[in-house]
Design an enzyme around this catalytic site. Structure first.
Site, PDB file in Angstrom:
ATOM      1  N   LYS A 118       0.599  -1.154  -0.077  1.00 40.12           N
ATOM      2  CA  LYS A 118       0.368  -0.128   0.265  1.00 40.12           C
ATOM      3  C   LYS A 118       0.949   1.264   0.027  1.00 40.12           C
ATOM      4  O   LYS A 118       0.297   2.104  -0.755  1.00 40.12           O
ATOM      5  CB  LYS A 118      -1.073  -0.018   1.401  1.00 40.12           C
ATOM      6  CG  LYS A 118      -2.141  -0.890   0.995  1.00 40.12           C
ATOM      7  CD  LYS A 118      -3.215  -0.099   2.725  1.00 40.12           C
ATOM      8  CE  LYS A 118      -4.424  -1.509   1.374  1.00 40.12           C
ATOM      9  NZ  LYS A 118      -5.928  -1.695   2.722  1.00 40.12           N
ATOM     10  N   LYS A 211      -5.101  -9.656  -6.565  1.00 38.34           N
ATOM     11  CA  LYS A 211      -6.409 -10.285  -6.252  1.00 38.34           C
ATOM     12  C   LYS A 211      -7.046  -9.604  -6.791  1.00 38.34           C
ATOM     13  O   LYS A 211      -6.963  -7.847  -6.891  1.00 38.34           O
ATOM     14  CB  LYS A 211      -6.267 -10.006  -4.584  1.00 38.34           C
ATOM     15  CG  LYS A 211      -6.044  -8.984  -3.558  1.00 38.34           C
ATOM     16  CD  LYS A 211      -6.380  -9.185  -2.453  1.00 38.34           C
ATOM     17  CE  LYS A 211      -5.887  -7.918  -2.307  1.00 38.34           C
ATOM     18  NZ  LYS A 211      -5.977  -7.392  -0.832  1.00 38.34           N
ATOM     19  N   LYS A 214     -10.470  -3.323  -4.179  1.00 38.38           N
ATOM     20  CA  LYS A 214     -11.420  -2.159  -4.300  1.00 38.38           C
ATOM     21  C   LYS A 214     -10.229  -0.498  -4.572  1.00 38.38           C
ATOM     22  O   LYS A 214     -10.979   0.556  -5.217  1.00 38.38           O
ATOM     23  CB  LYS A 214     -11.916  -1.560  -3.326  1.00 38.38           C
ATOM     24  CG  LYS A 214     -12.919  -2.087  -2.148  1.00 38.38           C
ATOM     25  CD  LYS A 214     -12.870  -1.596  -0.416  1.00 38.38           C
ATOM     26  CE  LYS A 214     -13.801  -2.630  -0.141  1.00 38.38           C
ATOM     27  NZ  LYS A 214     -13.675  -2.338   0.980  1.00 38.38           N
TER      28      LYS A 214
HETATM   29  P1  AMP Z   1     -10.782  -5.255   2.506  1.00 35.92           P
HETATM   30  O1  AMP Z   1     -11.580  -4.880   1.233  1.00 35.92           O
HETATM   31  O2  AMP Z   1      -9.727  -4.845   2.510  1.00 35.92           O
HETATM   32  O3  AMP Z   1     -12.287  -4.431   3.921  1.00 35.92           O
HETATM   33  O4  AMP Z   1     -12.086  -7.130   2.871  1.00 35.92           O
HETATM   34  C1  AMP Z   1     -12.534  -6.631   3.630  1.00 35.92           C
HETATM   35  C2  AMP Z   1     -12.354  -8.177   3.635  1.00 35.92           C
HETATM   36  O5  AMP Z   1     -12.512  -9.129   2.100  1.00 35.92           O
HETATM   37  C3  AMP Z   1     -11.389  -9.399   4.532  1.00 35.92           C
HETATM   38  O6  AMP Z   1     -11.661 -10.452   5.035  1.00 35.92           O
HETATM   39  C4  AMP Z   1     -11.132  -9.390   3.195  1.00 35.92           C
HETATM   40  O7  AMP Z   1      -9.730 -10.428   3.146  1.00 35.92           O
HETATM   41  C5  AMP Z   1     -11.583  -9.736   2.276  1.00 35.92           C
HETATM   42  N1  AMP Z   1     -11.172  -9.764   1.085  1.00 35.92           N
HETATM   43  C6  AMP Z   1     -10.514  -8.756   0.216  1.00 35.92           C
HETATM   44  N2  AMP Z   1     -10.484  -9.201  -0.592  1.00 35.92           N
HETATM   45  C7  AMP Z   1     -10.456 -10.029  -1.433  1.00 35.92           C
HETATM   46  C8  AMP Z   1     -10.150 -11.253  -2.451  1.00 35.92           C
HETATM   47  N3  AMP Z   1      -9.995 -10.686  -3.410  1.00 35.92           N
HETATM   48  N4  AMP Z   1     -11.012 -12.457  -2.196  1.00 35.92           N
HETATM   49  C9  AMP Z   1     -11.089 -13.001  -1.142  1.00 35.92           C
HETATM   50  N5  AMP Z   1     -11.316 -11.960  -0.185  1.00 35.92           N
HETATM   51  C10 AMP Z   1     -11.152 -10.711  -0.612  1.00 35.92           C
END
Ligand code: AMP
Ligand code: TRP
Length: 349
Positions: A118, A211, A214
């Site tokens: 990041k 991956k 967002k």
């Molecule tokens: P975040 O969007 O970073 O706040 O992630 C929220 C949750 O979604 C966390 O538990 C992440 O590990 C999961 N997550 C985010 N992106 C992915 C992805 N591409 N595949 C699987 N899990 C994800």
């Protein structure tokens, strides 16, 4: 003096309100959240303090906090059963994070790969908050002495750090913890990551080695939970593939990450195994498979998107859910934070 109570099972997890949630969030984490609320005490947080580790437009942040809350409920979280709230409304998160800033070691944080990704090349310009982010995450979990944390694969390292922090706190303050009525010297449990489910790592539709995220500048790389049927169909049609037909078994995914990702998504959305999907589609062209995938994705996500939009039209209801959740969260976290102050030697009135 507080009597020692057995550590009960408690689930905690959260997502950042930055932009809208996507298929990776849903398949990687949220499906487990919904399942776990059926049998356990669950606390689900919109982690707005984590969001501001990179600058957010204030009006957009407010909107995103409500939108993520609406998406939680639309996807199936029941705010009467589970506690649903935003992090900044419960002061214990920030307070415990400070204590953990003083427990965690620089060397531990230096190893965090997400910070390196990041912060990018210009690390000097990253906020101190972005660096200390995993300590706040540990505080989120341990402010409730939560034992289970359902997340996607990318959070594994942060969870290991939370376990290290819990252990070091217990060691550093062992005598004080025992004096407080915990004869085994354990105040914080070791929170367990729950990284299971159909798709713990969903990849970008534009690049099967990255991956789904967002923060990817291309909206075509992800399916948002608020995308309508047209947007879903377009994104799947434009998803990167290779010229070969689908393989007939998993060995055929060798060197074909995009094919593997799309079939994995189909399997996850239809509750089937990858093998059985390949039995149906092996040997067929991507154009045929993509139509089928667009159909199942629209069917499953369309409802979530519609419900999110309906809830967003009722901000009073969303704000009420968050206020109610915060009050219930505070009722658990405040007494734990009081004990932390006693353990550390901070005076309170
Ligand atoms: P975040 O969007 O970073 O706040 O992630 C929220 C949750 O979604 C966390 O538990 C992440 O590990 C999961 N997550 C985010 N992106 C992915 C992805 N591409 N595949 C699987 N899990 C994800
Ligand atoms: N760091 C997590 C993410 O980016 C979000 C998060 C913050 C979290 N606090 C948490 C997840 C506590 C689980 C438990 O995905």
């Amino acid at each position: 003096m507080t009597k020692k109570k057995p550590i009960t099972e408690r689930v905690f997890s959260g997502m950042q309100p930055t932009g809208s949630l996507h298929l990776g969030n849903y398949l990687g984490a949220m499906i487990n959240w919904i399942e776990m609320q059926k049998t356990r005490e669950c606390i689900y947080c919109v982690v707005d303090l984590h969001a501001i580790t990179v600058w957010q437009d204030p009006a957009e942040l407010r909107q995103s906090i409500r939108q993520v809350t609406a998406a939680y409920i639309a996807a199936g979280l029941d705010p009467k059963k589970s506690i649903v709230f935003n992090q900044s409304q419960v002061a214990a998160h920030a307070e415990l994070a400070w204590v953990f800033n003083c427990v965690a070691r620089l060397g531990w944080l230096n190893r965090m790969t997400q910070f390196k990704e990041k912060a990018g090349k210009d690390r000097e310009q990253a906020s101190v908050g972005l660096y200390a982010y995993p300590n706040l995450m540990a505080a989120d979990i341990l402010a409730y002495r939560a034992t289970h944390v359902p997340v996607g694969e990318d959070q594994k390292q942060h969870l290991e750090l939370a376990r290290d922090i819990a252990q070091k706190f217990n060691n550093d303050f062992k005598t004080s913890i025992e004096a407080l009525g915990h004869p085994d010297g354990i105040f914080f449990p070791q929170p367990e990551p729950v990284i299971t489910g159909p798709a713990t790592r969903v990849m970008s539709l534009r690049d099967g080695t990255k991956k789904m995220s967002k923060s990817d500048p291309s909206d075509l790389s992800r399916i948002n939970l608020t995308d309508d049927a047209d947007a879903i169909a377009t994104k799947i049609r434009k998803a990167k593939t290779d010229p070969e037909p689908l393989p007939s078994d998993e060995k055929g995914f060798e060197g074909r990450p995009e094919a593997e990702n799309l079939v994995g998504i189909y399997a996850a959305l239809t509750h089937r195994t990858v093998e059985s999907v390949l039995t149906d589609f092996g040997g067929q062209q991507f154009s045929t498979f993509k139509k089928a995938l667009a159909e199942v994705a629209t069917d499953r996500l369309g409802r979530i998107g519609d419900e999110t939009r309906r809830l967003m039209a009722e901000p009073g209801y969303i704000d009420h859910v968050l206020a109610d959740g915060a009050a219930r969260a505070r009722a658990i976290a405040t007494p734990i934070m009081d004990q932390v102050k006693d353990i550390v030697g901070l005076l309170r009135s």
